[in-house]
Design an enzyme around this catalytic site. Sequence first.
Site, PDB file in Angstrom:
ATOM      1  N   SER A  60     118.007 -10.554 -23.240  1.00  0.00           N
ATOM      2  CA  SER A  60     117.854 -11.368 -22.043  1.00  0.00           C
ATOM      3  C   SER A  60     119.095 -12.231 -21.786  1.00  0.00           C
ATOM      4  O   SER A  60     120.202 -11.708 -21.670  1.00  0.00           O
ATOM      5  CB  SER A  60     116.588 -12.220 -22.181  1.00  0.00           C
ATOM      6  OG  SER A  60     116.261 -12.871 -20.979  1.00  0.00           O
ATOM      7  N   HIS A  97     116.845  -7.159 -18.573  1.00  0.00           N
ATOM      8  CA  HIS A  97     115.651  -7.102 -17.731  1.00  0.00           C
ATOM      9  C   HIS A  97     115.767  -8.135 -16.616  1.00  0.00           C
ATOM     10  O   HIS A  97     116.589  -9.055 -16.683  1.00  0.00           O
ATOM     11  CB  HIS A  97     114.387  -7.349 -18.566  1.00  0.00           C
ATOM     12  CG  HIS A  97     114.328  -8.714 -19.194  1.00  0.00           C
ATOM     13  ND1 HIS A  97     114.096  -9.864 -18.470  1.00  0.00           N
ATOM     14  CD2 HIS A  97     114.467  -9.111 -20.482  1.00  0.00           C
ATOM     15  CE1 HIS A  97     114.085 -10.901 -19.283  1.00  0.00           C
ATOM     16  NE2 HIS A  97     114.317 -10.478 -20.503  1.00  0.00           N
TER      17      HIS A  97
END
Length: 249
Positions: free
Chosen positions: A137, A160
Amino acid sequence: MDQEKTVNRNESETECGIEEQKEKKREQTEEKQQDKEKEQREGIRETGEVMLGHRIHLLSVIGEIEGHECLPGNSKTTKYEHVLPKLAAIEDSQDIDGLLILLNTVGGDVEAGLAIAEMIASLSKPTVSLVLGGSHSIGVPIAVSTDYSFIVKTGTMVIHPVRMNGTVIGAPQTYDYFKQMQDRILGFIADHSRARRHRLEELMLDTGILTKDLGTILVGEEAVKEGLIDETGGISEALKKLYQMIRKA
């Protein structure tokens, strides 16, 4: 004869004085070494930081990156309000020649992560990152923010879309906010790695690999092939590269 005794006594006293000074210096050296070791142990325990040889500072980014809100006390966290002043001190210090960053993070607060990444990218001293367990992330921008990056063969990186906990208002403005935040993240990664922006968007929105809903998991060499990381390797390769960069600086 009395003069000889006096001379011998003076010489003996001088020798004793020299030995006492040497012993005192040895004790002071040992005390300094013990204080230094204690300081390093405290640094590792509190912030995951330690000074290595050759004037290299080691900084670890572990667990979840904590932002403006405090996480539960049983969570492993990297607090950005601790990291930012430390990075400023590293830049200002004449006793530090380079920075090695070890990453094993699940991500966390976007604003805090970007602040850390921007700070690292703006350092004038050579920097190298090493992804160990994972850099997921918002950990991705931190991993690519250094001058050179490594990942171990089993290390992972997860790309993501931006996610948010809590209540989300279903309005066009909310979508625009998320889009703007994602653009900031993608722009930073593209500017500090070999990865192309359009490819990063494809990886971010991929539905083929289930990472909760959308996203892509890259393992070791895959992260290198995608241009996120420069090379696969471990601590020895990372230190060797950093030494080379310091000598050239």
